[in-house]
Design a protein around this motif. Structure first.
Motif, PDB file in Angstrom:
ATOM      1  N   PRO A  30       0.760  -1.268   0.032  1.00  0.00           N
ATOM      2  CA  PRO A  30      -0.129  -0.103  -0.081  1.00  0.00           C
ATOM      3  C   PRO A  30       0.788   1.341  -0.283  1.00  0.00           C
ATOM      4  O   PRO A  30       0.091   2.451  -0.287  1.00  0.00           O
ATOM      5  CB  PRO A  30      -0.740  -0.122   1.294  1.00  0.00           C
ATOM      6  CG  PRO A  30       0.059  -1.016   2.226  1.00  0.00           C
ATOM      7  CD  PRO A  30       0.579  -1.781   1.058  1.00  0.00           C
ATOM      8  N   LYS A  41       3.385   3.277  -1.824  1.00  0.00           N
ATOM      9  CA  LYS A  41       4.237   2.956  -3.284  1.00  0.00           C
ATOM     10  C   LYS A  41       5.671   3.228  -3.213  1.00  0.00           C
ATOM     11  O   LYS A  41       6.403   2.708  -4.065  1.00  0.00           O
ATOM     12  CB  LYS A  41       3.689   4.651  -4.029  1.00  0.00           C
ATOM     13  CG  LYS A  41       4.106   4.665  -5.288  1.00  0.00           C
ATOM     14  CD  LYS A  41       3.412   5.621  -6.182  1.00  0.00           C
ATOM     15  CE  LYS A  41       3.723   5.648  -7.672  1.00  0.00           C
ATOM     16  NZ  LYS A  41       3.065   6.768  -8.430  1.00  0.00           N
ATOM     17  N   GLY A  96      -1.723   0.245  -5.948  1.00  0.00           N
ATOM     18  CA  GLY A  96      -2.214   1.408  -5.375  1.00  0.00           C
ATOM     19  C   GLY A  96      -2.566   1.135  -3.639  1.00  0.00           C
ATOM     20  O   GLY A  96      -2.310   0.053  -3.340  1.00  0.00           O
ATOM     21  N   ALA A  97      -3.137   2.251  -3.118  1.00  0.00           N
ATOM     22  CA  ALA A  97      -3.373   2.090  -1.665  1.00  0.00           C
ATOM     23  C   ALA A  97      -4.509   1.503  -1.298  1.00  0.00           C
ATOM     24  O   ALA A  97      -5.061   1.025  -0.285  1.00  0.00           O
ATOM     25  CB  ALA A  97      -3.071   3.226  -1.185  1.00  0.00           C
ATOM     26  N   GLU A  98      -5.448   1.365  -2.280  1.00  0.00           N
ATOM     27  CA  GLU A  98      -6.975   0.788  -2.096  1.00  0.00           C
ATOM     28  C   GLU A  98      -6.830  -0.468  -1.697  1.00  0.00           C
ATOM     29  O   GLU A  98      -5.995  -1.382  -2.435  1.00  0.00           O
ATOM     30  CB  GLU A  98      -7.880   1.203  -3.179  1.00  0.00           C
ATOM     31  CG  GLU A  98      -8.134   2.576  -3.397  1.00  0.00           C
ATOM     32  CD  GLU A  98      -8.691   3.401  -2.051  1.00  0.00           C
ATOM     33  OE1 GLU A  98      -9.864   2.669  -1.430  1.00  0.00           O
ATOM     34  OE2 GLU A  98      -8.579   4.529  -1.996  1.00  0.00           O
ATOM     35  N   PRO A  99      -7.569  -1.180  -0.831  1.00  0.00           N
ATOM     36  CA  PRO A  99      -7.612  -2.689  -0.590  1.00  0.00           C
ATOM     37  C   PRO A  99      -8.345  -3.444  -1.837  1.00  0.00           C
ATOM     38  O   PRO A  99      -8.996  -2.825  -2.734  1.00  0.00           O
ATOM     39  CB  PRO A  99      -9.016  -2.632   0.517  1.00  0.00           C
ATOM     40  CG  PRO A  99      -8.850  -1.381   1.257  1.00  0.00           C
ATOM     41  CD  PRO A  99      -8.534  -0.438   0.179  1.00  0.00           C
ATOM     42  N   GLN A 100      -7.462  -4.421  -2.210  1.00  0.00           N
ATOM     43  CA  GLN A 100      -7.637  -5.301  -3.328  1.00  0.00           C
ATOM     44  C   GLN A 100      -8.458  -6.655  -2.691  1.00  0.00           C
ATOM     45  O   GLN A 100      -7.522  -7.620  -2.209  1.00  0.00           O
ATOM     46  CB  GLN A 100      -6.545  -5.426  -4.003  1.00  0.00           C
ATOM     47  CG  GLN A 100      -5.883  -4.273  -4.693  1.00  0.00           C
ATOM     48  CD  GLN A 100      -6.588  -3.762  -5.846  1.00  0.00           C
ATOM     49  OE1 GLN A 100      -7.168  -4.445  -6.636  1.00  0.00           O
ATOM     50  NE2 GLN A 100      -6.470  -2.461  -5.917  1.00  0.00           N
ATOM     51  N   SER A 120      -3.598  -7.578  -0.062  1.00  0.00           N
ATOM     52  CA  SER A 120      -3.963  -6.770  -1.171  1.00  0.00           C
ATOM     53  C   SER A 120      -3.367  -7.310  -2.623  1.00  0.00           C
ATOM     54  O   SER A 120      -3.687  -7.423  -3.475  1.00  0.00           O
ATOM     55  CB  SER A 120      -3.540  -5.296  -0.851  1.00  0.00           C
ATOM     56  OG  SER A 120      -4.257  -4.423  -0.436  1.00  0.00           O
TER      57      SER A 120
END
Length: 210
Positions: free
Chosen positions: A10, A12, A40-44, A92
Motif C-alpha cells: 500500500p 508506493k 495502489g493503496a486501496e484494498p484489493q 492486497s
C-alpha cells in the motif's frame, strides 16, 4: 524484452518498492526494460467466483487488474513483490493476483502469463518472508510460468527504505534475481529463434471423488 515488476504494497515508495528498484536496475544493466506497476493503496479484494470474466474477459471488480492484464500482454517476464503482514504476503497483492490469474485467458482473451518467467519478492521487518514467497509462487506453478530464483530467498529486511539500504545481502539477492531473469529471458528468446516452443497437453478435469 520487458519485465513488469508489481509493487503489492500500500506504500508506493516503501521497502517493497526499494527491493523492486534493485531488481529493475540489474535488468536494465543487462539490456532488459523494466517497469514497476503499483497496485495502489486501496484494498484489493479476492475473487468471488461471480463468473463475469468468463463472459467478458475482464474482472468485474478490478480496474487495476484489468489495466495490468492489458499491459502484461507486452511483457516477457514478471516480478511480484509484497510486504509481509502477519507472516504472510500482503492480502492486497494476493487479492489482486487471485483476480488477475483467475480472469486471465477467459472469454477468448489471450493468456498473457503462461510460459513467461516470474519471480516473487518479499519484504519484512523480521520474519514471515519464506511463507510469503510460498504464497506468491503457487500462482506461478499453476500457470505454467518458470520461476526465477537468486542465490538466496528473494527477500529484504527493514522497517523503512533506509533500513533496506543497509541490507547489503538482501540487495545483492535482488540484483542477482534481476540478472537471472534477464538470462532466462534471453535463453527463451534463443530457444524460440531455434524453433523451440512449449508443447500443449490436453487438459483433464477431475475432482477427488470422480
Amino acid at each position: 524484452m520487458k519485465v513488469m515488476l508489481v509493487n503489492g504494497s500500500p506504500h508506493k515508495y516503501g521497502c517493497t518498492n526499494r527491493a523492486l528498484e534493485e531488481v529493475a536496475r540489474a535488468l536494465e544493466a543487462d539490456g532488459v526494460e523494466a517497469e514497476i506497476f503499483w497496485i495502489g493503496a486501496e484494498p484489493q479484494g479476492g475473487c468471488v467466483a461471480c463468473g463475469a470474466c468468463g463472459k467478458t474477459g475482464d474482472c468485474a471488480f478490478g480496474e487495476v487488474v484489468n489495466e495490468f492484464r492489458a499491459r502484461a500482454a507486452e511483457a516477457d517476464g514478471f516480478v511480484f513483490g509484497a510486504p509481509v503482514h502477519y507472516a504472510h504476503a500482503a492480502s492486497s497483492l494476493l487479492g489482486f493476483m487471485d483476480r488477475l490469474f483467475y480472469s486471465n485467458g477467459r472469454a477468448g482473451r489471450p493468456n498473457v502469463l503462461a510460459h513467461k518467467p516470474a519471480a516473487a519478492v518479499a519484504s519484512a521487518r523480521r520474519a514471515g518472508t519464506t511463507a510469503s514467497l510460498d504464497d506468491i509462487n503457487k500462482f506461478f506453478t499453476i500457470s505454467q510460468m518458470p520461476i526465477v530464483s537468486s542465490f538466496y530467498w528473494n527477500n529484504v529486511h527493514g522497517a523503512t527504505p533506509a533500513d533496506v539500504e543497509r541490507d547489503e545481502e538482501g540487495l545483492s539477492v535482488m540484483r542477482q534475481l534481476g540478472h537471472n531473469m534477464a538470462w532466462m529471458l534471453k535463453c527463451i528468446e534463443a530457444g524460440r529463434a531455434a524453433g523451440v516452443e512449449p508443447v500443449a497437453e490436453p487438459r483433464a478435469w477431475t475432482n477427488f471423488i470422480r
